[in-house]
Design a protein around this motif. Sequence first.
Motif, PDB file in Angstrom:
ATOM      1  N   GLN A 291      41.224  14.736   7.256  1.00 58.62           N
ATOM      2  CA  GLN A 291      41.703  13.676   6.366  1.00 58.62           C
ATOM      3  C   GLN A 291      41.651  12.328   7.078  1.00 58.62           C
ATOM      4  O   GLN A 291      41.197  11.338   6.518  1.00 58.62           O
ATOM      5  N   ALA A 292      42.087  12.304   8.332  1.00 63.07           N
ATOM      6  CA  ALA A 292      42.132  11.050   9.091  1.00 63.07           C
ATOM      7  C   ALA A 292      40.740  10.550   9.485  1.00 63.07           C
ATOM      8  O   ALA A 292      40.572   9.361   9.758  1.00 63.07           O
ATOM      9  N   SER A 293      39.752  11.428   9.487  1.00 63.06           N
ATOM     10  CA  SER A 293      38.397  11.020   9.900  1.00 63.06           C
ATOM     11  C   SER A 293      37.707  10.144   8.861  1.00 63.06           C
ATOM     12  O   SER A 293      36.686   9.522   9.163  1.00 63.06           O
ATOM     13  N   GLN A 294      38.248  10.104   7.659  1.00 65.70           N
ATOM     14  CA  GLN A 294      37.673   9.319   6.560  1.00 65.70           C
ATOM     15  C   GLN A 294      36.195   9.662   6.365  1.00 65.70           C
ATOM     16  O   GLN A 294      35.311   8.838   6.544  1.00 65.70           O
ATOM     17  N   GLN A 295      35.971  10.925   6.024  1.00 61.33           N
ATOM     18  CA  GLN A 295      34.630  11.464   5.789  1.00 61.33           C
ATOM     19  C   GLN A 295      33.733  11.329   7.024  1.00 61.33           C
ATOM     20  O   GLN A 295      32.561  10.975   6.931  1.00 61.33           O
TER      21      GLN A 295
ATOM     22  N   SER B 124      33.749   9.172   9.374  1.00 63.66           N
ATOM     23  CA  SER B 124      33.339   7.811   9.712  1.00 63.66           C
ATOM     24  C   SER B 124      34.118   7.260  10.907  1.00 63.66           C
ATOM     25  O   SER B 124      33.803   6.178  11.397  1.00 63.66           O
ATOM     26  N   ARG B 125      35.124   7.992  11.384  1.00 57.20           N
ATOM     27  CA  ARG B 125      35.903   7.592  12.555  1.00 57.20           C
ATOM     28  C   ARG B 125      35.688   8.638  13.649  1.00 57.20           C
ATOM     29  O   ARG B 125      35.921   9.825  13.436  1.00 57.20           O
ATOM     30  N   LEU B 126      35.246   8.193  14.805  1.00 55.09           N
ATOM     31  CA  LEU B 126      34.825   9.099  15.870  1.00 55.09           C
ATOM     32  C   LEU B 126      35.946   9.981  16.394  1.00 55.09           C
ATOM     33  O   LEU B 126      35.791  11.212  16.487  1.00 55.09           O
ATOM     34  N   GLY B 127      37.075   9.415  16.761  1.00 52.42           N
ATOM     35  CA  GLY B 127      38.167  10.188  17.357  1.00 52.42           C
ATOM     36  C   GLY B 127      38.624  11.350  16.492  1.00 52.42           C
ATOM     37  O   GLY B 127      38.619  12.507  16.942  1.00 52.42           O
ATOM     38  N   PRO B 128      39.020  11.073  15.250  1.00 49.79           N
ATOM     39  CA  PRO B 128      39.428  12.179  14.380  1.00 49.79           C
ATOM     40  C   PRO B 128      38.293  13.173  14.095  1.00 49.79           C
ATOM     41  O   PRO B 128      38.537  14.369  13.965  1.00 49.79           O
ATOM     42  N   SER B 129      37.058  12.692  14.046  1.00 56.28           N
ATOM     43  CA  SER B 129      35.922  13.586  13.800  1.00 56.28           C
ATOM     44  C   SER B 129      35.739  14.577  14.942  1.00 56.28           C
ATOM     45  O   SER B 129      35.496  15.767  14.719  1.00 56.28           O
TER      46      SER B 129
END
Length: 109
Positions: free
Chosen positions: A21-25, A27-32
């Motif tokens: 959810q936090a990765s925003q599909q 698009s954010r490296l850390g959460p991904s």
Amino acid sequence: MQYLILFVAVVFETIGTSALQASQQFSRLGPSVTVVVAYVISFILLGWALKFMPVGIAYAIWSGLGIVLIAGIGYAVFGQRLDLPALLGLALILAGIVVINLFSSTASH
């Protein structure tokens, strides 16, 4: 011991799903990265638990607890609301896990 391994697998699955959810599909490296690492650890631990537990029982517990924990995290962290039918459904999932663990001869104790 297999229940501890399974519980830790659930925790990592919950971390991975929260990070999803936090990765925003993605698009954010850390959460991904957290998603991938947490899911890999979760599946490894689930695999270890399957050495001692039937797959249906282990997966029912893993997925059921994951659903309940993610719903709680969605409420607490992401501001997602749970209505009465959702809460009742989550209570039924928990009740099912309790019934399996207390009364099923299939579950290893």
